[in-house]
Design a protein around this motif. Structure first.
Motif: not given
Length: 401
Positions: A340-341, A344-345, A351-352, A354-355
């Motif tokens: 999911q990380d 999402t990114a 999210s971290p 994405r950062d």
């Protein structure tokens, strides 16, 4: 440590092969080559040790921005003429001293480009010494772009379309008669309403699906590889190359898993799938995917995300799949069981992960202000970004040899 920040952006020819890379330095808040600062001509001359010009550009030329002070001081003479194009910034004034300096550069064998060129008669004194005219496609309209072509192409000048960000811009640049193209259009999909993933690339997507499953089925991976013998050849070639560093030769999939371990095997199959998807695209997109993957993985320990390094690697690798498949990234990821990380990114959620992704994109684009903003979300890692990026570029370059 501002002087260690350097980004590169590819410049393509009409065949979509990389002709050159523009090198963009961060010297304090500015993005130019300035001899009076620490990011000076000395820095670029020492690029073999600081940046490794070979890593950054390979056999391609390097476009180097120069301001008026650099031209008048003769700073470009510190670099070999066969490796660079001197890109004269639009802030330079074509005074007699500048014109004379440009004439000297041409006599010495240097190629010159006029940056952000507009068809104004004040630039006429520099035109006899220029080889390239770069037109900013974001700052100009179609009429201005066309007028540059009509007036200057017949004079033997090479026309470079800069900041070409979409496939539509690219098509227009070609139709107008531009022969060189710079921008991130090659990482953008050619969107078609309701388009499915092309049938000839479904095997590669299914292979990505198989190696992304929490419980990987070895037999399923083997079956998919057998659908395309070239996949097996590529996989074994990479696994037996110095990139992997094994002392014994691998002859089959099961043997590869036994020797490499499942985690490393998944990585290499993912790379092979991405490379195979890109067969009808510019090779630069493979280099971009690998650089992004190695960067995201390499910076993970710095960010306290070492346990998620594999997912971060996959995020970088998958970040170009929309362009490879000419489908929205949401559609591409809908059939791949990524975390999911990662999902999402790549789909734009906060999210971290994405950062990390936005940090990568800011560095690629030499958007130093955006870079400072993204790394501020982490703890004092800004100086590590160029280190990780240059290491990633080096690893990707080794793969492309």
């Amino acid at each position: 440590m501002y002087e260690r920040f350097i980004a590169r952006q590819p410049i393509f020819d009409e065949r979509m092969k990389v002709f050159a890379y523009e090198l963009l330095f961060r010297a304090g808040p500015e993005n130019v080559f300035q001899p009076r600062r620490e990011a000076s001509s000395t820095l670029i001359v020492d690029s073999a040790t600081l940046f490794d010009l070979q890593t950054l550009t390979g056999k391609a030329k390097a476009f180097i921005n120069v301001d008026q002070a650099a031209i008048l001081r003769g700073a470009p003479f510190l670099l070999p003429p066969q490796r660079i194009v001197v890109e004269i910034l639009e802030t330079v004034s074509p005074i007699p001293e500048v014109v004379e300096a440009c004439a000297d550069l041409r006599v010495a064998g240097y190629s010159l480009a006029l940056d952000d060129f507009v068809d104004d008669r004040k630039w006429d004194p520099l035109l006899p010494y220029a080889s390239f005219l770069k037109v900013d496609f974001r700052a100009s309209n179609e009429i201005a772009r066309r007028e540059v072509v009509q007036r200057h192409r017949r004079n033997g000048l090479h026309l470079l379309a800069g900041k070409v960000e979409t496939q539509d811009d690219m098509k227009q640049a070609r139709s107008l008669g531009y022969g060189y193209f710079q921008g991130f259009f090659f990482c953008r999909p050619t969107m078609m309403q309701g388009r499915d993933i092309p049938g000839n690339k479904l095997t590669f997507v299914r292979l990505l699906q198989a190696v992304s499953e929490p419980e990987m089925s070895y037999s399923r991976v083997e079956e998919l590889l057998k659908h395309d013998p070239s996949l097996v050849y590529k996989l074994l070639r990479y696994m037996n190359s110095p990139l992997v560093g094994l002392r014994v030769e691998i002859h089959g999939v099961r043997e590869a898993i036994a020797l490499l371990g499942e985690k490393e095997f998944r990585r290499w199959v993912s790379i092979v799938a991405i490379v195979s998807m890109a067969s009808d695209k510019t090779p630069e997109i493979i280099r971009t995917a690998l650089t992004r993957a190695y960067f995201c993985e390499g910076i993970s320990p710095v960010l306290g995300m070492a346990s998620q390094a594999s997912d971060l690697f996959l995020m970088g690798l998958l970040s170009v799949t929309d362009a490879l498949l000419d489908c929205p990234i949401e559609q591409v990821l809908s059939g791949i069981p990524v975390s999911q990380d990662v999902r999402t990114a790549l789909c734009g959620g906060a999210s971290p992960f994405r950062d990390v992704y936005e940090t990568l994109l800011a560095y690629e684009r030499a958007d130093w202000q955006a870079l400072s903003a993204t790394v501020a979300r982490f703890r004092s890692v800004e100086e590590q970004v160029p280190v990780c990026y240059l290491a990633a570029a080096g690893r990707a370059g080794e793969f492309m040899l």
